[in-house]
Every structure is written in C-alpha cells, then in structure tokens.
Design a protein around this motif. Structure first.
Motif, PDB file in Angstrom:
ATOM      1  N   LEU A   6       0.840  -1.182   0.000  1.00  0.00           N
ATOM      2  CA  LEU A   6       0.000   0.000   0.000  1.00  0.00           C
ATOM      3  C   LEU A   6       0.882   1.240   0.000  1.00  0.00           C
ATOM      4  CD1 LEU A   6      -2.920   1.037   0.152  1.00  0.00           C
ATOM      5  CD2 LEU A   6      -2.687   1.026   2.636  1.00  0.00           C
ATOM      6  N   LEU A   7       0.675   2.105  -0.981  1.00  0.00           N
ATOM      7  CA  LEU A   7       1.395   3.371  -1.063  1.00  0.00           C
ATOM      8  C   LEU A   7       0.436   4.469  -0.651  1.00  0.00           C
ATOM      9  CD1 LEU A   7       2.488   1.386  -3.446  1.00  0.00           C
ATOM     10  CD2 LEU A   7       3.861   3.367  -3.999  1.00  0.00           C
ATOM     11  N   ARG A   8       0.800   5.228   0.374  1.00  0.00           N
ATOM     12  CA  ARG A   8      -0.060   6.293   0.897  1.00  0.00           C
ATOM     13  C   ARG A   8       0.566   7.652   0.615  1.00  0.00           C
ATOM     14  NH1 ARG A   8      -0.250   2.726   5.793  1.00  0.00           N
ATOM     15  NH2 ARG A   8      -2.263   1.690   5.702  1.00  0.00           N
ATOM     16  N   PHE A   9      -0.247   8.540   0.072  1.00  0.00           N
ATOM     17  CA  PHE A   9       0.190   9.885  -0.268  1.00  0.00           C
ATOM     18  C   PHE A   9      -0.549  10.874   0.626  1.00  0.00           C
ATOM     19  CE2 PHE A   9       0.280   7.144  -3.907  1.00  0.00           C
ATOM     20  CZ  PHE A   9       1.485   7.425  -4.538  1.00  0.00           C
ATOM     21  N   SER A  10       0.123  11.936   1.060  1.00  0.00           N
ATOM     22  CA  SER A  10      -0.559  12.974   1.818  1.00  0.00           C
ATOM     23  C   SER A  10       0.074  14.320   1.507  1.00  0.00           C
ATOM     24  CB  SER A  10      -0.527  12.683   3.321  1.00  0.00           C
ATOM     25  OG  SER A  10       0.770  12.789   3.824  1.00  0.00           O
ATOM     26  N   GLY A  11      -0.761  15.347   1.569  1.00  0.00           N
ATOM     27  CA  GLY A  11      -0.280  16.695   1.299  1.00  0.00           C
ATOM     28  C   GLY A  11      -1.352  17.715   1.596  1.00  0.00           C
ATOM     29  N   GLN A  12      -0.949  18.970   1.723  1.00  0.00           N
ATOM     30  CA  GLN A  12      -1.885  20.046   2.026  1.00  0.00           C
ATOM     31  C   GLN A  12      -2.905  20.242   0.909  1.00  0.00           C
ATOM     32  OE1 GLN A  12      -2.166  21.711   4.863  1.00  0.00           O
ATOM     33  NE2 GLN A  12      -0.383  20.751   5.793  1.00  0.00           N
ATOM     34  N   SER A  13      -2.446  20.166  -0.332  1.00  0.00           N
ATOM     35  CA  SER A  13      -3.310  20.392  -1.489  1.00  0.00           C
ATOM     36  C   SER A  13      -3.866  19.067  -2.004  1.00  0.00           C
ATOM     37  CB  SER A  13      -2.512  21.078  -2.602  1.00  0.00           C
ATOM     38  OG  SER A  13      -3.201  20.993  -3.833  1.00  0.00           O
ATOM     39  N   SER A  14      -5.187  18.995  -2.071  1.00  0.00           N
ATOM     40  CA  SER A  14      -5.823  17.783  -2.591  1.00  0.00           C
ATOM     41  C   SER A  14      -5.426  17.536  -4.039  1.00  0.00           C
ATOM     42  CB  SER A  14      -7.343  17.912  -2.473  1.00  0.00           C
ATOM     43  OG  SER A  14      -7.967  16.751  -2.935  1.00  0.00           O
ATOM     44  N   GLU A  15      -5.359  18.603  -4.827  1.00  0.00           N
ATOM     45  CA  GLU A  15      -5.015  18.477  -6.250  1.00  0.00           C
ATOM     46  C   GLU A  15      -3.583  17.985  -6.440  1.00  0.00           C
ATOM     47  OE1 GLU A  15      -4.708  21.232 -10.259  1.00  0.00           O
ATOM     48  OE2 GLU A  15      -5.849  21.970  -8.549  1.00  0.00           O
ATOM     49  N   LEU A  16      -2.637  18.560  -5.714  1.00  0.00           N
ATOM     50  CA  LEU A  16      -1.236  18.124  -5.834  1.00  0.00           C
ATOM     51  C   LEU A  16      -1.049  16.688  -5.348  1.00  0.00           C
ATOM     52  CD1 LEU A  16       0.959  21.174  -4.750  1.00  0.00           C
ATOM     53  CD2 LEU A  16       0.809  20.108  -6.996  1.00  0.00           C
ATOM     54  N   THR A  17      -1.748  16.328  -4.280  1.00  0.00           N
ATOM     55  CA  THR A  17      -1.640  14.967  -3.751  1.00  0.00           C
ATOM     56  C   THR A  17      -2.171  13.963  -4.763  1.00  0.00           C
ATOM     57  OG1 THR A  17      -1.896  15.854  -1.514  1.00  0.00           O
ATOM     58  CG2 THR A  17      -2.183  13.493  -1.785  1.00  0.00           C
ATOM     59  N   PRO A  44      -8.897   8.252  -3.338  1.00  0.00           N
ATOM     60  CA  PRO A  44      -8.838   8.911  -2.025  1.00  0.00           C
ATOM     61  C   PRO A  44      -8.885   7.852  -0.924  1.00  0.00           C
ATOM     62  CG  PRO A  44     -10.527   9.915  -3.415  1.00  0.00           C
ATOM     63  CD  PRO A  44     -10.037   8.688  -4.129  1.00  0.00           C
ATOM     64  N   SER A  45      -8.194   8.098   0.160  1.00  0.00           N
ATOM     65  CA  SER A  45      -8.231   7.186   1.305  1.00  0.00           C
ATOM     66  C   SER A  45      -9.634   7.187   1.897  1.00  0.00           C
ATOM     67  CB  SER A  45      -7.232   7.635   2.371  1.00  0.00           C
ATOM     68  OG  SER A  45      -5.925   7.499   1.899  1.00  0.00           O
ATOM     69  N   LEU A  46      -9.944   6.165   2.664  1.00  0.00           N
ATOM     70  CA  LEU A  46     -11.251   6.065   3.288  1.00  0.00           C
ATOM     71  C   LEU A  46     -11.565   7.321   4.102  1.00  0.00           C
ATOM     72  CD1 LEU A  46     -13.711   4.300   3.693  1.00  0.00           C
ATOM     73  CD2 LEU A  46     -12.565   3.237   5.624  1.00  0.00           C
ATOM     74  N   VAL A  47     -10.586   7.783   4.874  1.00  0.00           N
ATOM     75  CA  VAL A  47     -10.690   9.074   5.557  1.00  0.00           C
ATOM     76  C   VAL A  47      -9.841  10.026   4.739  1.00  0.00           C
ATOM     77  CG1 VAL A  47     -10.272  10.321   7.700  1.00  0.00           C
ATOM     78  CG2 VAL A  47     -10.971   7.922   7.779  1.00  0.00           C
ATOM     79  N   GLU A  48     -10.521  10.892   3.954  1.00  0.00           N
ATOM     80  CA  GLU A  48      -9.808  11.711   2.963  1.00  0.00           C
ATOM     81  C   GLU A  48      -8.896  12.776   3.539  1.00  0.00           C
ATOM     82  OE1 GLU A  48     -11.310  13.406  -0.892  1.00  0.00           O
ATOM     83  OE2 GLU A  48     -12.983  12.105  -0.342  1.00  0.00           O
ATOM     84  N   ARG A  49      -9.274  13.362   4.668  1.00  0.00           N
ATOM     85  CA  ARG A  49      -8.457  14.418   5.262  1.00  0.00           C
ATOM     86  C   ARG A  49      -8.189  14.109   6.727  1.00  0.00           C
ATOM     87  NH1 ARG A  49      -7.443  18.403   1.888  1.00  0.00           N
ATOM     88  NH2 ARG A  49      -6.629  19.850   3.399  1.00  0.00           N
ATOM     89  N   VAL A  50      -6.929  14.239   7.111  1.00  0.00           N
ATOM     90  CA  VAL A  50      -6.524  14.076   8.504  1.00  0.00           C
ATOM     91  C   VAL A  50      -5.550  15.204   8.815  1.00  0.00           C
ATOM     92  CG1 VAL A  50      -5.277  12.631  10.150  1.00  0.00           C
ATOM     93  CG2 VAL A  50      -6.862  11.582   8.534  1.00  0.00           C
ATOM     94  N   ALA A  51      -5.812  15.913   9.894  1.00  0.00           N
ATOM     95  CA  ALA A  51      -4.950  17.030  10.322  1.00  0.00           C
ATOM     96  C   ALA A  51      -4.745  18.042   9.195  1.00  0.00           C
ATOM     97  CB  ALA A  51      -3.623  16.509  10.844  1.00  0.00           C
ATOM     98  N   GLY A  52      -5.790  18.280   8.413  1.00  0.00           N
ATOM     99  CA  GLY A  52      -5.725  19.263   7.338  1.00  0.00           C
ATOM    100  C   GLY A  52      -5.003  18.799   6.089  1.00  0.00           C
TER     101      GLY A  52
END
Length: 95
Positions: A6-17, A44-52
């Motif tokens: 599983l490769l997980r990506f996270s970032g401030q911008s939804s579009e860039l992520t 998108p992950s099951l929980v799309e946003r965590v800590a912004g």
C-alpha cells in the motif's frame, strides 16, 4: 494467497496529492503488469483528510512468492510534487 503493498500519499493540497499519486501510478504501471502484479487506484483514502492533509492511496498486489515491483531508494520520492509525502506499507495488515 497474494502479496500486497500500500502506497499512501498525503499533502496540504488535494489536487497536488492526487496528481502525485496518479503520476507515480503511471510510472510503475508497466513494471507491475510485466511482473504479474495489479494496481488498484489511486483513490482517495477512506478518511480523505486528517490534520488538514489530503490523503490518497495506491494498492499493488501480486503473486505471493514474488518481490514487490516498485523501485528502491529515493526514486519514487524524486518525482513527487513539493509538499506531497509518500509512505510505503509492504504487506499491510489494514487497507
């Protein structure tokens, strides 16, 4: 049985992520197919946003006895947009 990664990506911008996830997916797609592995996503992950932060994921799975067909070292991180992080979970216990 099969093997998964599983490769997980996270970032401030939804579009860039999302763009980072799709770019990396297209980069490893041919190698995965040639080695008998399948890709699911990116999505998108099951929980799309965590800590912004926006979160996306990509699942690759294939034969139990084979090695995970993703590049080692910093090659995967070099092509990610600035501000997008990647974590890799080989043989995840939870999806």
């Amino acid at each position: 049985y099969s093997r998964a990664c599983l490769l997980r990506f996270s970032g401030q911008s939804s579009e860039l992520t999302a763009n980072g996830a799709f770019h990396l997916s297209s980069k490893i797609k041919n190698t995965c197919i040639n080695k008998g592995w399948k890709l699911v996503g990116p999505a998108p992950s099951l929980v799309e946003r965590v800590a912004g932060k926006s979160r996306w994921q990509l699942l690759v799975y294939g034969p139990e006895s084979s090695q995970i067909p993703i590049p080692y070292g910093s090659e995967l991180w070099n092509d990610l947009p600035k501000g997008v992080s990647l974590s890799i979970d080989p043989d995840p216990l939870q999806l």
